[in-house]
Scaffold this motif. Structure first.
Motif, PDB file in Angstrom:
ATOM      1  N   LEU A  97       7.292  38.575  50.085  1.00  0.00           N
ATOM      2  CA  LEU A  97       6.162  38.740  50.990  1.00  0.00           C
ATOM      3  C   LEU A  97       5.845  40.215  51.202  1.00  0.00           C
ATOM      4  O   LEU A  97       4.676  40.628  51.198  1.00  0.00           O
ATOM      5  N   GLY A  98       6.903  41.026  51.368  1.00  0.00           N
ATOM      6  CA  GLY A  98       6.694  42.457  51.569  1.00  0.00           C
ATOM      7  C   GLY A  98       6.043  43.124  50.369  1.00  0.00           C
ATOM      8  O   GLY A  98       5.139  43.957  50.512  1.00  0.00           O
ATOM      9  N   LEU A  99       6.509  42.758  49.183  1.00  0.00           N
ATOM     10  CA  LEU A  99       5.934  43.339  47.957  1.00  0.00           C
ATOM     11  C   LEU A  99       4.477  42.917  47.780  1.00  0.00           C
ATOM     12  O   LEU A  99       3.628  43.733  47.386  1.00  0.00           O
ATOM     13  N   LEU A 100       4.186  41.655  48.047  1.00  0.00           N
ATOM     14  CA  LEU A 100       2.805  41.184  47.911  1.00  0.00           C
ATOM     15  C   LEU A 100       1.880  41.920  48.880  1.00  0.00           C
ATOM     16  O   LEU A 100       0.775  42.338  48.508  1.00  0.00           O
ATOM     17  N   ILE A 101       2.336  42.101  50.120  1.00  0.00           N
ATOM     18  CA  ILE A 101       1.521  42.828  51.101  1.00  0.00           C
ATOM     19  C   ILE A 101       1.332  44.273  50.658  1.00  0.00           C
ATOM     20  O   ILE A 101       0.227  44.832  50.741  1.00  0.00           O
ATOM     21  N   ALA A 102       2.401  44.887  50.152  1.00  0.00           N
ATOM     22  CA  ALA A 102       2.324  46.290  49.724  1.00  0.00           C
ATOM     23  C   ALA A 102       1.312  46.462  48.595  1.00  0.00           C
ATOM     24  O   ALA A 102       0.459  47.375  48.644  1.00  0.00           O
ATOM     25  N   PHE A 103       1.389  45.598  47.579  1.00  0.00           N
ATOM     26  CA  PHE A 103       0.463  45.743  46.452  1.00  0.00           C
ATOM     27  C   PHE A 103      -0.951  45.314  46.831  1.00  0.00           C
ATOM     28  O   PHE A 103      -1.920  45.821  46.277  1.00  0.00           O
ATOM     29  N   GLY A 104      -1.073  44.391  47.770  1.00  0.00           N
ATOM     30  CA  GLY A 104      -2.400  44.056  48.272  1.00  0.00           C
ATOM     31  C   GLY A 104      -3.041  45.238  48.965  1.00  0.00           C
ATOM     32  O   GLY A 104      -4.224  45.542  48.757  1.00  0.00           O
TER      33      GLY A 104
END
Length: 585
Positions: A474-481
Motif C-alpha cells: 500500500l505504501g509503495l502504491l501511494i508513493a508511486f501514485g
C-alpha cells in the motif's frame, strides 16, 4: 513491377540496397509526414477518392455495430468465468472509461486530419515512419485476429438458433496442435461474404449496418430484461460450486483488471469509426459526436448486459463460448426458446461487429499502402465502388484463413495486448503533437515527461502485480501514485503548449491523455505472459519486414518524389500550405 532504378529491380540491386540499410533506416525511420501531406499527395496515391457520404448518426451506428457484438457475445463469458466473476460489470466500466479517454485522443487527430489512416497516420505525423509502421501493423493484425475470433463466435451462437452445437459444425483434425485443430467452415463463409459486401460500397455497408444494428438493439433490450427478470441476485455473490471463491469479487481486484484487459477487445470498434473520417461529410461536427457518443452508449449497454448475465447464472457455471444463450438452453420450464432468440440476436451483433471491423482494417491497409512501406497495390481505390478493394480482399482472405483453424481462446489475449499498445501510442502522440512543433520547439522536455510517465505507470503496475498484499504494498502504491501525479503537475506548469487545435481538442490537456497512458499501461500489466510472447514475436517479425522491405521501398519513393522527408521547417511550411488549402467541410 519495380522501376529500373529501384531497390527491387533485380537481385543485385536488392543486395546493394541491403548494404545501405543502416543509412536508409536512419533517414527514413524518423521521417515525419504532415497533416497537409496526408490529406493531399498521400491520399492522391489511391487514384480515385472515397466518397463523403457519412454523417454523425452513421458513425454512431457504425460504432455501436462495431463494438456491440464481439465484447458481450464473445469475450464476456471468458472474462467472467476465468477472471472477474460477477465483477465483470466493473471490468466493462473500467475498459469503457479507458476507451473514452483514448477516443478523445483519436477525435483530436481525426478532426484535424480526416483521413482513413487512423492511428497509423497519427503516429506518422508525430513519431515518424517506423513507429507508425510498428503500430499500424499491430493494429491491422488486431483486426484480423479479432475478426477471426468473432466469426468463430458466430458459429457457436448460430448453432444454438438451429439446435446444432458448434462442435458438430467444426471438423477436428487430430494431427494439428490443440487450439488449431478445429476447422470452422461457417466462419470462413461469413468472412468471405462480408468481404464482398464491404468491397461493393461504403454507403450500402452503412445502411446494412444500421438495419442489423437496429435489430440487434432490440435483442439486447430483450436479453437485459430477461436476465433481470429470470435471474437471481444471489448469483452475484454465490458460485454454483461451494468450493469456488465466492463474493462479488471472487478473484479480487486483480481479477477485475484482468477481466478489463480481456474485454478491451470490445471497444476496438470506435477505432474503426475513426478510419472512416475520409468518408465523413462534416468531420468537425460528425466525428466527435459519432466516436464519443458510440463509446458512451456501448459502455452502458455492456455493463447492463454483463449484469444481466451475472444474475442469470453463477460465474463458474457460465459457458465461456456462448454465455447468454447457454444460460437458457436445456431448461425444462418452458424457457428454452429464449436461448434460440438470444442466439439469433447475438448472430446479428456479431455480423455488425465483423462488418465495421472489416471496413476499418481495409482502410488502415489502404493508407499504409499509400505510404509505400507495403506495396502500393494495397492503396488502390476502385473507381466504380470508391472502396479499397485490394486491401479488403487481401485481409478478408487472411482473416478467413485464420478463422478456419484457430481457437477463440488463442486469439483473444493477442488482440487485447495489441489494442492496448496502439491506444497507448496514440495517447502519447496527442501530447507530443500539442507540445512540440518540429524546428521551433525543443522536444526533450516532452519526451522526458512521456518516458517518466510511462516508467512510473509501469513501476506502479509491477508493484500491484508482484508485491504481496500488506502495508508495504500500500505504501509503495501511494508513493508511486504521488510521484506520477507530481511528474504530471511539473510538466503542466513548466512546459507550455506549442500548438492549439484549430477545430476540436482533447479537454484538460495533458491530464486526460496522461490518465489514458496510465490505464493502458496498467491493463497491459494484467495480461498473461503468453500474450507478451506472441506480441513480441509478431513485433519482431514486423521489424524484420521493415528492415528487409519497407525502409527500402520508402527510400525509393522519397528518391522519386513520392514521399517527403520532413525537415525542421516543415511545420512552418505546412501552416502556410494549410492557409492556402483549407480543408472544406
Amino acid at each position: 513491377m519495380a522501376s529500373p532504378g529501384s531497390s527491387f529491380s533485380s537481385f543485385p540491386a536488392y543486395l546493394q540496397a541491403l548494404s545501405h540499410t543502416p543509412t536508409r533506416f536512419a533517414r527514413r525511420a524518423f521521417s515525419l509526414s504532415t497533416s497537409y501531406e496526408e490529406m493531399s499527395r498521400v491520399r492522391a496515391r489511391s487514384g480515385s477518392e472515397m466518397r463523403r457520404t457519412l454523417r454523425w448518426y452513421d458513425l454512431i451506428g457504425l460504432g455501436i455495430g462495431g463494438m456491440v457484438g464481439a465484447g458481450v457475445f464473445v469475450t464476456t463469458g471468458h472474462a467472467s468465468h476465468d477472471y472477474a466473476g460477477p465483477s465483470v460489470v466493473i471490468s466493462y466500466a473500467i475498459a469503457g472509461l479507458c476507451s473514452l479517454l483514448s477516443a478523445f485522443c483519436y477525435i483530436e487527430f481525426a478532426v484535424d486530419m480526416p483521413v482513413a489512416g487512423g492511428a497509423f497516420s497519427y503516429l506518422r505525423v508525430t513519431f515518424g515512419e517506423f513507429a507508425a509502421f510498428i503500430t499500424g501493423a499491430n493494429l491491422v493484425m488486431d483486426y484480423v485476429l479479432s475478426n477471426a475470433a468473432v466469426s468463430r463466435g458466430f458459429t457457436a451462437y448460430f448453432g444454438t438458433v438451429i439446435g446444432v452445437s458448434a462442435a458438430k459444425w467444426r471438423l477436428t483434425v487430430h494431427s494439428l496442435p490443440h487450439g488449431f485443430n478445429e476447422v470452422d467452415v461457417v466462419a470462413v463463409a461469413v468472412v468471405l461474404i462480408l468481404t464482398v459486401i464491404i468491397s461493393y460500397s461504403t454507403r450500402e455497408s452503412s445502411v446494412l449496418n444500421m438495419l442489423l444494428t437496429a435489430l440487434h438493439i432490440l435483442f439486447i433490450a430483450f436479453v437485459i430484461l430477461m436476465g433481470f427478470w429470470r435471474g437471481s441476485w444471489k448469483n452475484f455473490t454465490e458460485p454454483g460450486n461451494p468450493e469456488k471463491p465466492s463474493g462479488f469479487f471472487p478473484f479480487g481486484a486483480s481479477g477485475v483488471f484482468q477481466g478489463a484487459a480481456m474485454v478491451y477487445i470490445s471497444y476496438i470498434g470506435y477505432d474503426a469509426v475513426s478510419t472512416m473520417a475520409e468518408e465523413v461529410q462534416n468531420p468537425v461536427k460528425d466525428i466527435p459526436i459519432g466516436v464519443s457518443g458510440s463509446v458512451v452508449i456501448v459502455t452502458i449497454l455492456y455493463c447492463l448486459m454483463a449484469a444481466s448475465m451475472s444474475k442469470l447464472l453463477p460465474y463458474d457455471m457460465i459457458d465461456p463460448d456462448a454465455p447468454f444463450s447457454a444460460a437458457f438452453s436445456g431448461k425444462s420450464d418452458g424457457w428454452g426458446w429464449v436461448s434460440k432468440v438470444i442466439g439469433l440476436g447475438a448472430s446479428f451483433g456479431i455480423l455488425t461487429s465483423l462488418l465495421v471491423a472489416m471496413l476499418g482494417q481495409a482502410r488502415y491497409m489502404c493508407v499504409i499502402g499509400r505510404s509505400n512501406v507495403v506495396p502500393p497495390w494495397f492503396a488502390r481505390v476502385h473507381p466504380k465502388t470508391s472502396t479499397p478493394v485490394n486491401a479488403s480482399a487481401f485481409l478478408g482472405i487472411l482473416t478467413a484463413a485464420i478463422a478456419l483453424f484457430t481457437d477463440l481462446s488463442v486469439l483473444l489475449n493477442m488482440v487485447s495486448i495489441g489494442t492496448l499498445f496502439v491506444f497507448y501510442m496514440v495517447a502519447n502522440a496527442v501530447i507530443y503533437r500539442r507540445y512540440v512543433v518540429s524546428g521551433t520547439t525543443n522536444p526533450w522536455p516532452t519526451l522526458s515527461f512521456l518516458c517518466s510517465l510511462s516508467l512510473s505507470s509501469l513501476l506502479f503496475t509491477l508493484i500491484w502485480i508482484f508485491v504481496p498484499n500488506g502495508r508495504a504494498k500500500l505504501g509503495l502504491l501511494i508513493a508511486f501514485g504521488v510521484i506520477t501525479i507530481a511528474i504530471l503537475n511539473i510538466f503542466y506548469c513548466m512546459v507550455p503548449q506549442a500548438r492549439k487545435p484549430e477545430f476540436w481538442g482533447v479537454p484538460l490537456m495533458p491530464w486526460i491523455p496522461s490518465v489514458s497512458i496510465f490505464l493502458n499501461v496498467f491493463l497491459l500489466g494484467s495480461l498473461d505472459g503468453k500474450s507478451y510472447v506472441r506480441f513480441g514475436c509478431f513485433s519482431a517479425f514486423v521489424v524484420l519486414v521493415y528492415v528487409l522491405y519497407s525502409v527500402h521501398a520508402s527510400f525509393d519513393a522519397e528518391g522519386d518524389g513520392s514521399l517527403i522527408q520532413k525537415s525542421g521547417e516543415s511545420d512552418q511550411v505546412e501552416s502556410k500550405e494549410r492557409e492556402d488549402h483549407v480543408f472544406k467541410v
